[in-house]
Design a protein around this motif. Structure first.
Motif, PDB file in Angstrom:
ATOM      1  N   ALA A   1       0.678  -1.000   0.048  1.00 22.28           N
ATOM      2  CA  ALA A   1      -0.061   0.124   0.060  1.00 22.28           C
ATOM      3  C   ALA A   1       0.750   1.139   0.161  1.00 22.28           C
ATOM      4  O   ALA A   1       0.634   2.304  -0.931  1.00 22.28           O
TER       5      ALA A   1
ATOM      6  N   ASN B   1       2.218   1.723  -3.411  1.00 25.19           N
ATOM      7  CA  ASN B   1       1.435   2.467  -4.447  1.00 25.19           C
ATOM      8  C   ASN B   1       1.301   3.802  -4.083  1.00 25.19           C
ATOM      9  O   ASN B   1       1.107   4.762  -4.997  1.00 25.19           O
TER      10      ASN B   1
ATOM     11  N   TRP C   1      -9.592   2.609  -1.091  1.00 28.38           N
ATOM     12  CA  TRP C   1      -8.782   3.729  -0.859  1.00 28.38           C
ATOM     13  C   TRP C   1      -9.481   4.953  -0.579  1.00 28.38           C
ATOM     14  O   TRP C   1      -9.431   5.479   0.890  1.00 28.38           O
TER      15      TRP C   1
END
Lengths: 187, 327, 388, 182
Positions: free
Chosen positions: A7, A10, B301
């Motif tokens: 994550a 990213n 997200w």
């Protein structure tokens, strides 16, 4: 743990989006590359090979060098050339007399037929501009013109006689006005 | 009440005119910017620097024949472009362009915008569905999934700001911010701003989230079959939507009309244009994301982040109320 | 559901009907093409969709079929060269070379050394132009509009250079049996030399703008994995096979022409996906620049056309020959059979794109529509070459 | 190649000059052993380059070109499909790419490949499915031994003389005739 690492990666990769914006931002400020064509001239047209045209002779630039041998038409992959030879001109009485005398003397009569073609029909719509005709011309009588502005309303506009084309270019050229009428009368 | 009514009427007329105008200007700006990014001049033949090009295009669109594919649903088919355009007009009403310069000064302005913005997706769905085209159908399906998904983080990020301001009236939110950039909400809510911008791109179907009309996959998606003004209205609505989301962002995060020296409306327009320019730059820089990625970005997200942001904000707001400290 | 809503409507043409026979219940049959923005011309792919997932795909060809192989049988060998420029508009010189190479093999004709260098230089330039065209169009498929403009900016420079010796910009017929039509003049050599550093300076920008972009990487990484055995079964060559880790560059393996003397690498990638093929092509552009630079330094003086080069009326001697070159898309092969007559007896063209496309049906299975577009683009398709 | 094709019913096998004609080996197989040969070539790491038919006096000579990926070389496997009934077995289940090549050959020459999963027109229009553009007239057909490379014969089935060059005397007597028929 791995998932968190991924994550985070990213997120850090998002920086590449900013880099992309920097590139487009830079080019946004830089001058344009396009040529505003009709208003400004293009720079690469001099090496362009346009449709075929006949090459003029050494003495008279508007008399084709072509000797009507037909090699070009034979070599053409797309059969877009037709060369029409001239017929022998009708001999005048004096010439006829001379001819007969020469025959008596056993000489071979000289062929007085002009070698340049009567017609040189060229179908530009079929031509693939490969240059085979030029390479096979024994007289070097063909060349590509630099004419990039070839446009027409119908197919027939691209079917033209190169001899006529040459005469037209002669009429258009201002140089040597004296040579012009001579050429037309010859035709 | 008649005074209020007249105010809305004037507002509506002004909005209708300005939406048309904004559409024309935006088409020109977008094409010009795209041109310059791509190192070409963009439109430059019609009018000085091509400023009249959008007008010529609009005339062309109006003049074009409207046709409908065989087997399409005639009512829904023609309803769709109209339905995409009308709600957008309403969205402009509660926008505070300057101090007191708004068509509809209501307490629930933000709610009205969010509610009507959700209506646009209906038109995309109808357009895609009614045109009896497989590409249209796929585009419509994408549009619905995308809009529904992106509305949530959009809402959550907006809520965070209105928590801080304590109001759903856009004018109140603007007044809560100061003149200088460090007084703006973007300083206290940077995450909400980011989420808002990304969700806004998704909500307005702008690249890189232009999935419903992804032309390399779906030719033109939901508006594949539309011609002439049918297409023109979709087009106009897209730009109008852009203006709305940028205006809301300006009001919520960038201090609205507030700014030094220049008068309020100028600041407002300036800030909106800047945001719009950013959106145009996005479109001409990035490739398109894939559809599943689009939803991943949203659900994995934006959503959690927006929720966290909202929770943190409400916590601090409560904390501030208890300690009586303004922050 | 939609296709059954109006049963009186025509179900589709021969291919759709043929395809629909095996369709699953409730699936959607969609024609991508022949007019579709992502198919680069007139390729048509019939796909069976479940939602956005592709259950089955079948490319339908022939919309640009011109029967070049028949044309070869009604023309003499030398007259067929212009056709080769029209087979593949991306890298016309590769096809030029494959054909004249096969004829030279058939006729036992030696090519002057300078001509070999000229051939390498021009066809490598053409390869870069072809890769740039692919790069721009691929990014367009993936939804980025700007890269194609930057790519064409560079490609225009190559076309301007190639215009000097060849006279054309796209459909070259420049190679001749026994050499090339004209020599590279000084102006041309100077411009190539100027172009090399320019192009090298552009490649980092390409990387910044596109190759490193997170959105692009997510779009092509792990998409369209082609295992080496798939390449073998379908006969994929060129960047597609090299992107799957097969070192199959003919310039290395067959060492035709002067490639043995040149120092370059044929990049391969172990990624096997669209990213691998992307990387291979990007590195190939760099390597082509190296090749051109070396050739310019090593090029000897001399003739560019062998003395007594075949005239158009030249009859190819009896026999057969097969010659293959490494084109921008893979192995371009020409199989000639001559019976000693005026025209060729048979000319079989092996188009690399044809074999590369044939694996699409298998690779695209189970992907979503957007990925299918990404895979289709990564195969670098030039439809005229596939349809011939 | 000898080893590779060992045990298969062969008709003709010859080594060829790669520099001269672009192939190392050529073999003529009876239709029945085509699939087995393809399987062996597949195991040996060859890939199928193309399939092309050739209209000869003896029939349609269908040539399968196989090549390895990482080295130079080429094998031409040929099978003869008679004019009367041009049918060959399909190798599309061994080399999947062969499906398209076989469909193309069907389009151009009308050679039918039995077992091809989808033998419909590929490059030609479905409406023109039975118009075979590359078939030649009876007169225009050449003989195999005239146009194909003979090579260095390694094996020739007894009774197979299609690839045997004619006796010199006979050949000298009628080269003119050959050219005329060509």
């Amino acid at each position: 743990m791995n998932a968190i690492k991924e994550a985070l990666k990213n997120v850090s990769d998002l920086w590449s989006l900013m880099v992309g914006l920097k590139v487009t931002g830079r080019y946004f400020r830089e001058p344009q590359r396009t040529v505003r064509y009709p208003w400004k001239a293009l720079s690469n047209t001099d090496t362009y090979k346009g449709h075929l045209e006949l090459v003029g002779g050494m003495k008279d630039p508007f008399k084709p060098r072509c000797i009507s041998c037909g090699m070009c038409a034979l070599a053409c992959p797309s059969n877009c050339l037709t060369v029409v030879k001239r017929k022998a001109p009708k001999p005048t009485p004096e010439e006829e007399k001379a001819l007969a005398e020469a025959k008596e003397r056993g000489e071979k009569p000289k062929d007085k037929t002009p070698k340049d073609p009567e017609k040189f029909i060229y179908d530009f719509s079929l031509c693939s501009l490969c240059g085979t005709c030029m390479e096979n011309c024994p007289a070097g009588a063909l060349q590509f013109s630099g004419n990039i502005y070839m446009a027409g309303y119908s197919r027939n506009d691209f079917l033209f006689d190169l001899v006529v084309k040459m005469r037209e270019s002669e009429a258009a050229s201002p140089a040597e006005p004296a040579a012009a009428p001579a050429a037309t009368s010859e035709a | 009440m008649p005074a209020e009514f007249i105010r809305i009427l004037i507002g509506l007329v002004a909005v209708a005119v300005s939406v048309g105008l904004i559409g024309l200007v935006m088409v020109w700006v977008e094409r010009k910017v795209a041109g310059h990014i791509q190192r070409r001049p963009g439109p430059y033949e019609v009018g000085p620097n091509g400023v009249l090009q959008p007008l010529a295009d609009a005339l062309k669109l109006v003049g074009k024949q409207l046709f409908m594919p065989d087997g399409a649903d005639p009512i829904l088919y023609w309803l769709a472009p109209v339905l995409s355009f009308i709600p957008v007009l309403l969205l402009f009403l509660p926008l505070p362009v300057g101090d007191g310069l708004m068509a509809l000064d209501i307490n629930l302005g933000l709610l009205l915008i969010l509610a009507f913005a959700g209506l646009t997706v209906l038109s995309l769905l109808l357009g895609g569905w009614a045109s009896n085209n497989k590409y249209g159908l796929l585009g419509a399906a994408r549009a619905v999934a995308q809009s529904v998904a992106y509305e949530i983080p959009l809402l959550l990020s907006v809520l965070a700001v209105s928590f801080v301001a304590g109001s759903l009236n856009l004018a109140e939110v603007v007044k809560g911010q100061g003149t200088w950039p460090w007084n703006w909400n973007i300083m206290t809510q940077p995450l909400a701003f980011l989420i808002y911008i990304v969700s806004a791109l998704g909500e307005t179907n702008r690249a890189p989230f232009d999935l419903p009309e992804a032309e390399s996959e779906l030719t033109a998606g939901f508006h594949t079959e539309y011609s002439g003004m049918g297409f023109g209205l979709f087009f106009l609505a897209e730009y109008a939507n852009m203006v709305v989301v940028c205006s809301v962002a300006t009001a919520l995060f960038l201090g609205g009309w507030q700014g030094p020296v220049l008068p309020g409306p100028v600041w407002f327009v300036l800030k909106v244009s800047l945001l719009m320019l950013l959106m145009v730059f996005f479109r001409w820089t990035y490739p398109r994301v894939r559809f599943d990625q689009l939803l991943t970005i949203n659900w994995k997200w934006l959503m959690p982040l927006a929720v966290l942001n909202l929770l943190a904000t409400s916590f601090f707001v409560k904390l501030a109320q208890f300690t009586e400290v303004r922050w | 559901m939609l296709q059954n809503a109006y049963p009186d409507q025509i179900a589709g043409d021969f291919y759709t009907e043929n395809f629909a026979k095996k369709a699953a219940e409730g699936s959607l049959i969609l024609n991508l093409g022949p007019q579709h923005p992502s198919t680069h011309g007139v390729l048509r792919v019939v796909v069976e969709l479940d939602g956005e997932y592709i259950l089955r795909a079948e490319p339908v060809l022939g919309y640009l079929h011109r029967m070049h192989e028949k044309m070869a049988e009604v023309k003499t060998a030398a007259q067929f060269i212009p056709n080769m420029g029209r087979v593949d508009y991306g890298q016309a010189l590769g096809w030029n070379w494959a054909f004249v190479g096969a004829v030279e093999k058939l006729g036992g004709i030696e090519v002057p050394e300078r001509a070999e260098y000229v051939r390498v230089i021009t066809s490598e330039l053409n390869r870069i132009a072809s890769h740039l065209l692919w790069w721009g169009a691929y990014l367009l498929d993936l939804g980025a509009f700007t890269p194609i403009m930057y790519a064409f900016d560079d490609r225009e420079k190559i076309l301007d250079i190639l215009q000097i010796p060849t006279g054309s910009r796209l459909t070259y017929s420049y190679f001749r049996i026994g050499g090339v039509a004209s020599d590279l003049n000084e102006d041309c050599v100077r411009r190539i030399r100027e172009f090399i550093p320019w192009m090298r300076s552009r490649l980092p920008m390409y990387k910044d703008l596109v190759s490193d972009n997170i959105i692009l990487r997510k779009r092509i990484e792990g998409i369209g994995v082609i295992e080496p055995d798939v390449c073998q079964r379908y006969g994929a060559t060129g960047p597609v096979a090299r992107g799957s880790g097969i070192a199959c560059d003919l310039r290395k393996t067959e060492d035709y022409s002067v490639f043995r003397k040149l120092d370059f690498i044929a990049p391969t990638s172990e990624l096997k996906d669209a990213r691998g093929r992307y990387d291979v092509r990007m590195i190939e552009m760099e390597q082509s620049l190296n090749i051109i630079e070396q050739c310019l330094d090593m090029m000897p003086e001399g003739e560019v056309l062998v003395k007594g080069a075949p005239k158009p009326s030249w009859k190819a001697p009896k026999g057969e020959s097969y010659f293959a070159v490494e084109g921008a898309r893979g192995k371009i092969g020409v199989h000639l059979v001559s019976d000693g007559g005026k025209n060729l007896y048979r000319c079989k063209l092996r188009a690399p794109g044809y074999c590369n496309l044939s694996l699409f049906a298998e690779v695209s299975q189970g992907t979503i529509l957007a990925d299918a577009v990404a895979i289709l683009g990564s195969l670098d398709l030039i439809i005229p070459e596939i349809d011939r | 190649m000898d080893a590779l094709l060992k045990g298969l019913p062969l008709t003709y096998l010859a080594a060829c000059d790669y520099r001269k004609t672009g192939k190392n080996w050529q073999a003529i197989l009876p239709a029945s052993s085509l699939v087995a040969a393809a399987q062996r070539l597949f195991k040996a790491g060859y890939f199928l380059e193309d399939i092309g038919a050739l209209d000869c006096v003896e029939g349609y000579v269908v040539t399968y070109h196989f090549a390895p990926f990482e080295t130079a070389g080429r094998v031409a496997i040929r099978a003869i499909a008679p004019h009367a009934k041009p049918v060959l077995p399909s190798i599309a289940h061994v080399f999947h790419g062969a499906e398209w090549h076989e469909r193309e050959t069907r389009d151009f020459h009308g050679v039918v490949f039995e077992g091809n999963p989808n033998l419909v027109p590929l490059l030609m229009d479905p409406d023109m499915a039975d118009c075979f553009p590359l078939r030649k007239d009876e007169k225009a057909r050449a003989r195999m031994r005239d146009i194909l490379e003979i090579g260095e014969v390694r094996f020739c089935a007894p009774g197979f003389d299609l690839m045997t060059p004619e006796a010199p005397a006979e050949a000298a007597a009628k080269p003119a005739g050959d050219a005329a028929t060509a």
